[in-house]
Structures are given as C-alpha cells and as structure tokens.
Motif scaffolding. Structure first.
Motif, short mmCIF file in Angstrom:
data_model
loop_
_atom_site.label_atom_id
_atom_site.label_comp_id
_atom_site.label_asym_id
_atom_site.label_seq_id
_atom_site.Cartn_x
_atom_site.Cartn_y
_atom_site.Cartn_z
N TRP A 1 0.80 -1.22 0.00
CA TRP A 1 0.00 0.00 0.00
C TRP A 1 0.83 1.28 0.00
CZ3 TRP A 1 -5.16 0.26 -0.81
CH2 TRP A 1 -5.86 -0.95 -0.77
N ILE A 2 2.00 1.27 0.63
CA ILE A 2 2.77 2.52 0.71
C ILE A 2 4.21 2.37 0.23
CG2 ILE A 2 1.39 3.42 2.62
CD1 ILE A 2 3.59 2.61 4.53
N GLY A 3 4.58 1.19 -0.24
CA GLY A 3 5.97 0.94 -0.62
C GLY A 3 6.44 1.69 -1.85
N HIS A 4 5.49 2.19 -2.67
CA HIS A 4 5.89 2.86 -3.90
C HIS A 4 6.32 4.31 -3.68
CE1 HIS A 4 1.59 3.62 -3.30
NE2 HIS A 4 1.76 4.76 -3.96
N TYR A 5 6.05 4.85 -2.52
CA TYR A 5 6.50 6.21 -2.23
C TYR A 5 8.00 6.22 -1.98
CZ TYR A 5 1.55 7.31 -1.52
OH TYR A 5 0.19 7.47 -1.69
N ARG A 6 8.62 7.39 -2.15
CA ARG A 6 10.04 7.51 -1.80
C ARG A 6 10.17 7.27 -0.30
NH1 ARG A 6 12.64 12.93 -3.68
NH2 ARG A 6 12.32 11.91 -5.70
N GLY A 7 11.03 6.35 0.08
CA GLY A 7 11.14 5.96 1.48
C GLY A 7 10.01 5.05 1.94
N GLY A 8 9.21 4.57 0.98
CA GLY A 8 8.03 3.77 1.32
C GLY A 8 8.34 2.46 2.01
N LEU A 9 9.44 1.81 1.63
CA LEU A 9 9.79 0.55 2.29
C LEU A 9 10.13 0.79 3.76
CD1 LEU A 9 11.97 -1.37 -0.32
CD2 LEU A 9 9.72 -2.00 0.55
N ALA A 10 10.79 1.90 4.05
CA ALA A 10 11.09 2.23 5.44
C ALA A 10 9.80 2.53 6.21
CB ALA A 10 12.04 3.42 5.51
N MET A 11 8.87 3.26 5.56
CA MET A 11 7.58 3.52 6.19
C MET A 11 6.80 2.24 6.41
SD MET A 11 6.31 6.92 4.11
CE MET A 11 7.34 8.38 3.98
N ALA A 12 6.86 1.33 5.43
CA ALA A 12 6.18 0.05 5.57
C ALA A 12 6.78 -0.75 6.73
CB ALA A 12 6.28 -0.75 4.27
N SER A 13 8.08 -0.62 6.93
CA SER A 13 8.74 -1.31 8.05
C SER A 13 8.22 -0.79 9.38
CB SER A 13 10.25 -1.13 7.95
OG SER A 13 10.76 -1.65 6.75
N VAL A 14 8.08 0.54 9.48
CA VAL A 14 7.55 1.14 10.71
C VAL A 14 6.12 0.69 10.95
CG1 VAL A 14 6.86 3.32 11.80
CG2 VAL A 14 9.08 3.14 10.65
N ALA A 15 5.30 0.69 9.88
CA ALA A 15 3.92 0.24 10.02
C ALA A 15 3.87 -1.23 10.44
CB ALA A 15 3.16 0.44 8.70
N GLY A 16 4.74 -2.05 9.84
CA GLY A 16 4.80 -3.46 10.22
C GLY A 16 5.21 -3.64 11.66
N CYS A 17 6.18 -2.83 12.11
CA CYS A 17 6.61 -2.90 13.51
C CYS A 17 5.48 -2.53 14.45
CB CYS A 17 7.79 -1.94 13.74
SG CYS A 17 9.37 -2.50 13.08
N ALA A 18 4.70 -1.50 14.09
CA ALA A 18 3.58 -1.08 14.93
C ALA A 18 2.54 -2.18 15.06
CB ALA A 18 2.95 0.19 14.36
N MET A 19 2.21 -2.81 13.93
CA MET A 19 1.19 -3.87 13.96
C MET A 19 1.71 -5.12 14.65
SD MET A 19 -0.74 -3.45 10.26
CE MET A 19 0.74 -3.30 9.26
N PHE A 20 2.98 -5.46 14.42
CA PHE A 20 3.53 -6.63 15.09
C PHE A 20 3.68 -6.37 16.59
CE2 PHE A 20 6.88 -9.49 16.55
CZ PHE A 20 6.44 -10.70 16.03
N GLY A 21 4.04 -5.13 16.97
CA GLY A 21 4.14 -4.78 18.38
C GLY A 21 2.81 -4.92 19.09
N ALA A 22 1.71 -4.69 18.34
CA ALA A 22 0.39 -4.84 18.93
C ALA A 22 0.04 -6.30 19.20
CB ALA A 22 -0.67 -4.23 18.00
#
Length: 438
Positions: free
Chosen positions: A91-112
């Motif tokens: 959903w957000i990986g195509h933006y510049r820096g999107g993979l890093a943002m996706a990593s943060v989002a994944g960390c947030a969901m996995f942390g939950a």
C-alpha cells in the motif's frame, strides 16, 4: 547506620554492579537482601521471603505476562511479521522511502501482537532489512527505521512493560492500555514524517519502487485479515469489558495458535520452541521482578522514597522542574540499563514523588500520564548506546552493518522521540484523554 546513608550506599552499590555488567536481577536481590538485613534483621528477611513471595508470584495479574509473551512468540514463528510487512509494502511501498515507512507500520502492527520491543525489532529486521537493501536503501536508513520501529513494541498495547508498571503502581491495566493508544499513534506518525523528511533531503538513500497493482493490494489484505481479527478481538474484548486482561491474553494465545495451525505454518516443533522461549523469557523477567521487589522493599524500609518526596516539597521546586529532572535521569540511565530493569528499579522511588506534586490533574490521570511518559522516555534508551538493545539486535542479524552506522541512522528518529516527549509533557491530556471518555 543512618537509614538515608544506607539507602544511598545501596543505590551506589547497585549502579556499580550494573556498570560491571553483573546480572541485574541478581545484583538487585543481593543489594536488597543486605540492605533489608541491615535495616531489620536476617530473621526479618527470612520472614519476608517466606510470606511475601508466594503472594507475588501466584498473583492472578502476573499471569498476564507469560501469556502475552507466548502470544508474541507464536506470532514470531507463524510468519505474521512477513504478512504485515507485505501488506504495508503493497500500500505505501511505492512512495520515496516507502519501504522504510512500511517497516515502521509493520513494527507497529507486530508490536500490537507481541508486546515486546526486542521481539518486534528482531523479527521485523529479518523480514524487512533484506528487502530494503535489495532496493538500494542506505544501511543507515534501513537499520535506523527498524531500530526505532522496534521500540513501538514497548508502548503499543499489549505491552509487557506497561503491565509491570500497572502492577507496581496498582493502576488499572485496561486504562493504561487505552492511554497508550494516542502516544503510540503519535510515534508512528512521527517516524513516518521523519522518513519523509530524510528521503527528501537524501533521495538516493530511500528510492521509490513500482506501485503495486490493485489485485496485489487486495491480496495482501487477505493475508492479514486474521491478524487484524486477533488484534480487534483481544483488545476490543478487553476494552469492552467482555473479558479481563488475563482472559484476553489467553484468547490471544489460542487464536494465534489456531491461525498458525490453520495456515499450516505452526508445527509441533515451532510450538515447542515457542513454549521454551516463553519459559526462558518469563524466568528472566521473574528473576528481575524478584530482585527489584527485594531492593525496593529495602529502600522503603529506609524511607528513601518518602524522604525524596519530602525533600522536593521542602525545596519548593516547581513540579515541572522535578518532572524534567526525572525525565533527564531516565534518558541517561536508559543508555546503560534495559527498560524492564529500569522501570522496576525506579518507579517505586519516583512514583510517590510525582504523585505528591500538584500538576492540576486528578490522581488517576496523573498516575497514567507519568506511566506513559516514563515508557516513552525509556523507549529512547532502546536505541541509544552503549546498551541500546535494538542496535545490537539489528547489528547481530545484519552481520555486516556496524553498530555505528545503525546509531547514525537512528539519530533522526531520536529527534522525533524528543518532540513526542515534549508534546506529552506539554499536553498531558494526550495520555489520558481516551481514558476520560471511555
């Protein structure tokens, strides 16, 4: 010996043991035992150990800790992290820096799901770091965002450290979970804004990639629906009063294991591995709780917490000045101690002091505000040397990325954390607003 002088010597001895890298639980237990014996007697120490400890470790509330740890370990071994990163990336990986943002989002969901900073950092690094390096992300940005994203596990409910704070201060666990929601969302937003600014200033370090098709996006949602369902059922059930936190943790363990078996990812071998890892982590936490409780009881006998609170009141220092001194202490000590040990060691001392000050808040809201603020400040210690656990975890997994490079990548995120700390101090309602309307 004067009790105040003895309490100071106890603190100095403990800090010395910590700097010498002695096991923190054993250090607190030994120093606490010597202090208790000096202030009371050896017979008194024996009586305390035989009467207080069965009640402590057989408490219903403490059963929440191993259950949520088991839930996190099951999530780690069932491929949940890969599915979460894949969905975020689609959903957000195509933006510049999107993979890093996706990593943060994944960390947030996995942390939950996991409730652990270390588990979040280690698991998401194995999934996201190779993908970011494959797409030519700089090592500093890739490792820095994962180190910072891993800290989300300590605050986003269900948080193991937040449960320990609730037990230490006799606060409502459900209300603390609810209170952590807005600060957790602020952290995610702050990290993503940091990445956006970072790649705007250094576009070569976080290049964009082709946009995923709609079918790929929808397929990614299909792969995480069960994860979202577990999160909603567990926390929704706890917040809605359908079951207690301990019952919610049990439901979470059952649903996570069931999802793993139905998707044929969880095998008997990985189940046994999850149980062994849970037993090891629980034993470590309980040893630290044992040492911290004994040390803090000895400090209580010396009346150090009361004396400290009385001293701040007599000095007529502004409440905000006292709070800022405590925050500065946590920032410094967080660099040399792990988060759980720091919370167990300091909260019984600082909590009475903070609660004796007038911040114009209801006592319950003040206790919640201090707890959330403490956890946010302790988060920073997870990504600062020399004992930033997330830095070493990522360095060990990556293998060829120096710790120095990882720390360099975390600096922008540390700045973001300082902004969030400033917001929480300036606007306490960010911590307790959801509780007030719940």
């Amino acid at each position: 010996m004067d009790p105040t002088l003895l309490s100071i010597l106890m603190v100095v001895a403990l800090l010395g043991a910590i700097f010498l890298r002695a096991p923190i639980g054993l250090s607190m237990a030994l120093v606490g035992a010597v202090g208790y014996t000096s202030l009371s007697s050896f017979a008194g120490l024996q009586a305390y150990l035989t009467s207080a400890w069965p009640d402590r470790f057989l408490s219903y509330e403490l059963a929440i800790v191993p259950l949520f740890i088991l839930m996190g370990n099951l999530a780690t071994h069932t491929g949940i992290s890969a599915a979460l990163f894949g969905a975020s990336n689609a959903w957000i990986g195509h933006y510049r820096g999107g993979l890093a943002m996706a990593s943060v989002a994944g960390c947030a969901m996995f942390g939950a799901i996991s409730g652990s900073s270390i588990a979040t950092a280690s698991t998401m690094t194995r999934v996201a770091l190779p993908e970011m390096r494959k797409h030519k992300y700089s090592d500093a940005l890739a490792s820095g965002c994962l180190a910072a994203g891993g800290t989300l596990g300590i605050l986003i409910p269900p948080s193991i450290v937040l449960i320990i704070y609730a037990l230490l201060t006799e606060q409502n666990i459900v209300k603390l979970f609810l209170a952590a929601t807005i600060p957790g969302v602020l952290a995610v937003i702050g990290f993503m804004l940091t990445i956006a600014i970072y790649v705007r200033l250094r576009p070569d370090e976080g290049p964009s990639q082709p946009k995923a098709s709609l079918s790929v996006r929808l397929r990614s949602l299909r792969e995480v629906w069960h994860i979202v369902s577990i999160f909603v059922i567990v926390l929704g059930g706890i917040y809605g009063g359908f079951f207690t936190p301990a019952e919610g943790a049990s439901v979470g363990v059952f649903l996570t294991a069931l999802a793993g078996f139905l998707t044929r990812v969880l095998t008997l071998e990985t189940l046994i591995m999850s149980l062994i890892e849970t037993a090891a982590a629980t034993a470590m936490i309980f040893v630290i709780i044992f040492g911290a409780d004994l040390f803090n009881v000895a400090l209580a006998l010396s009346r150090m917490p009361t004396t400290l609170a009385d001293w701040f009141i007599a000095a007529e220092m502004a409440p905000m000045t006292v709070l800022l001194c405590i925050v500065a202490f946590y920032l410094i000590m967080g660099c040399v101690m792990d988060s759980l040990s720091l919370i167990l060691l300091t909260v019984p001392v600082f909590f009475p002091t903070v609660m004796s000050l007038d911040f114009g808040l209801l006592p319950e809201y003040q206790a919640i505000w201090f707890g959330i603020l403490t956890l946010v400040v302790v988060e920073v210690g997870m990504i600062t040397p020399p004992v930033g656990m997330n830095l070493f975890i990522i360095s060990a997994i990556a293998g060829d990325i120096p710790t120095r490079t990882i720390f360099k990548g975390t600096i922008p995120f540390i700045v973001s954390e300082f902004v969030r700390i400033a917001l929480l101090i300036s606007f306490p309602a960010l911590s307790y607003w959801l509780v007030s309307v719940w």
